[in-house]
Design a protein around this motif. Sequence first.
Motif, short mmCIF file in Angstrom:
data_model
loop_
_atom_site.label_atom_id
_atom_site.label_comp_id
_atom_site.label_asym_id
_atom_site.label_seq_id
_atom_site.Cartn_x
_atom_site.Cartn_y
_atom_site.Cartn_z
N TRP A 205 0.85 -1.19 0.00
CA TRP A 205 0.00 0.00 0.00
C TRP A 205 0.88 1.24 0.00
CZ3 TRP A 205 -5.09 -0.74 -0.75
CH2 TRP A 205 -5.55 -2.03 -0.57
N LYS A 206 0.34 2.31 -0.55
CA LYS A 206 1.08 3.57 -0.66
C LYS A 206 1.59 4.03 0.70
CE LYS A 206 0.34 8.36 -1.88
NZ LYS A 206 -0.67 9.36 -2.20
N ASP A 207 0.73 3.91 1.72
CA ASP A 207 1.09 4.34 3.07
C ASP A 207 0.11 3.72 4.07
OD1 ASP A 207 -1.26 5.92 2.83
OD2 ASP A 207 -0.10 7.65 2.17
N GLU A 208 0.31 4.03 5.34
CA GLU A 208 -0.55 3.46 6.38
C GLU A 208 -2.00 3.90 6.23
OE1 GLU A 208 0.71 3.00 10.47
OE2 GLU A 208 2.77 3.47 9.85
N ASP A 209 -2.22 5.13 5.77
CA ASP A 209 -3.59 5.62 5.60
C ASP A 209 -4.36 4.79 4.57
OD1 ASP A 209 -3.31 7.58 7.51
OD2 ASP A 209 -2.83 9.15 6.05
N THR A 210 -3.70 4.45 3.45
CA THR A 210 -4.42 3.67 2.44
C THR A 210 -4.68 2.25 2.94
OG1 THR A 210 -2.34 3.17 1.29
CG2 THR A 210 -3.64 5.01 0.45
N LEU A 211 -3.76 1.70 3.71
CA LEU A 211 -4.01 0.38 4.31
C LEU A 211 -5.18 0.47 5.29
CD1 LEU A 211 -3.41 -2.59 4.88
CD2 LEU A 211 -1.61 -1.85 6.45
N SER A 212 -5.22 1.51 6.09
CA SER A 212 -6.33 1.69 7.04
C SER A 212 -7.66 1.83 6.31
CB SER A 212 -6.10 2.91 7.92
OG SER A 212 -4.99 2.70 8.76
N ARG A 213 -7.68 2.58 5.21
CA ARG A 213 -8.91 2.74 4.42
C ARG A 213 -9.34 1.40 3.83
NH1 ARG A 213 -6.63 7.74 3.10
NH2 ARG A 213 -5.83 7.02 1.10
N HIS A 214 -8.38 0.61 3.39
CA HIS A 214 -8.69 -0.72 2.85
C HIS A 214 -9.41 -1.56 3.91
CE1 HIS A 214 -8.21 -4.77 1.31
NE2 HIS A 214 -7.41 -5.08 2.31
N MET A 215 -8.95 -1.48 5.13
CA MET A 215 -9.54 -2.28 6.20
C MET A 215 -10.94 -1.81 6.60
SD MET A 215 -6.23 -3.05 8.54
CE MET A 215 -4.96 -4.20 7.98
N GLU A 216 -11.38 -0.69 6.05
CA GLU A 216 -12.73 -0.18 6.30
C GLU A 216 -13.67 -0.42 5.12
OE1 GLU A 216 -13.92 0.94 9.19
OE2 GLU A 216 -11.96 0.43 10.02
N THR A 217 -13.19 -1.01 4.05
CA THR A 217 -14.02 -1.24 2.87
C THR A 217 -15.01 -2.38 3.12
OG1 THR A 217 -12.45 -2.79 1.90
CG2 THR A 217 -12.24 -0.45 1.26
N PRO A 218 -16.16 -2.32 2.45
CA PRO A 218 -17.15 -3.40 2.61
C PRO A 218 -16.61 -4.78 2.23
CG PRO A 218 -18.16 -1.50 1.57
CD PRO A 218 -16.68 -1.22 1.63
N HIS A 219 -15.82 -4.86 1.16
CA HIS A 219 -15.33 -6.18 0.75
C HIS A 219 -14.35 -6.76 1.77
CE1 HIS A 219 -12.75 -3.24 -1.40
NE2 HIS A 219 -11.77 -4.05 -1.05
N TYR A 220 -13.52 -5.93 2.39
CA TYR A 220 -12.59 -6.41 3.42
C TYR A 220 -13.36 -6.85 4.66
CZ TYR A 220 -8.91 -6.62 6.89
OH TYR A 220 -8.07 -7.05 7.90
N LYS A 221 -14.30 -6.00 5.11
CA LYS A 221 -15.07 -6.32 6.30
C LYS A 221 -15.90 -7.59 6.11
CE LYS A 221 -15.45 -1.84 8.51
NZ LYS A 221 -16.37 -0.84 9.05
N TYR A 222 -16.43 -7.78 4.90
CA TYR A 222 -17.20 -9.00 4.62
C TYR A 222 -16.30 -10.23 4.73
CZ TYR A 222 -19.82 -12.56 2.15
OH TYR A 222 -20.45 -13.73 1.81
N PHE A 223 -15.11 -10.16 4.14
CA PHE A 223 -14.20 -11.30 4.21
C PHE A 223 -13.80 -11.61 5.65
CE2 PHE A 223 -10.11 -13.44 4.09
CZ PHE A 223 -10.43 -14.52 3.27
N VAL A 224 -13.51 -10.59 6.42
CA VAL A 224 -13.15 -10.79 7.83
C VAL A 224 -14.32 -11.42 8.59
CG1 VAL A 224 -12.62 -9.57 9.99
CG2 VAL A 224 -11.39 -9.00 7.88
#
Length: 96
Positions: A57-76
């Motif tokens: 990921w570009k930086d920690e902020d983009t990784l954090s945003r990824h972890m808030e996406t619907p597709h990530y949350k659904y998989f978790v």
Amino acid sequence: MSISLLAYLHCKKDAEIAFDTELKKLVNASVKEGGCLAYELYQYKDEPTRYVIEEEWKDEDTLSRHMETPHYKYFVHISPALLEKPAEVKILTRLI
């Protein structure tokens, strides 16, 4: 500097098809996100129930945003039913 993540996943033997399908959905959605530099999925050659995800990921902020996406949350949300044990996740910082 970019930030990388390695996730080691071991799915249940009877959940291989469902896990593979859901994991590929996650990857396909994640690579389209802004700030995603790489999102690679690997399967152990000699152990088809084991996978590794390598993300950059570009930086920690983009990784954090990824972890808030619907597709990530659904998989978790669904993955505990498909995994032998919780994923082992390591976050790495590039040194060079």
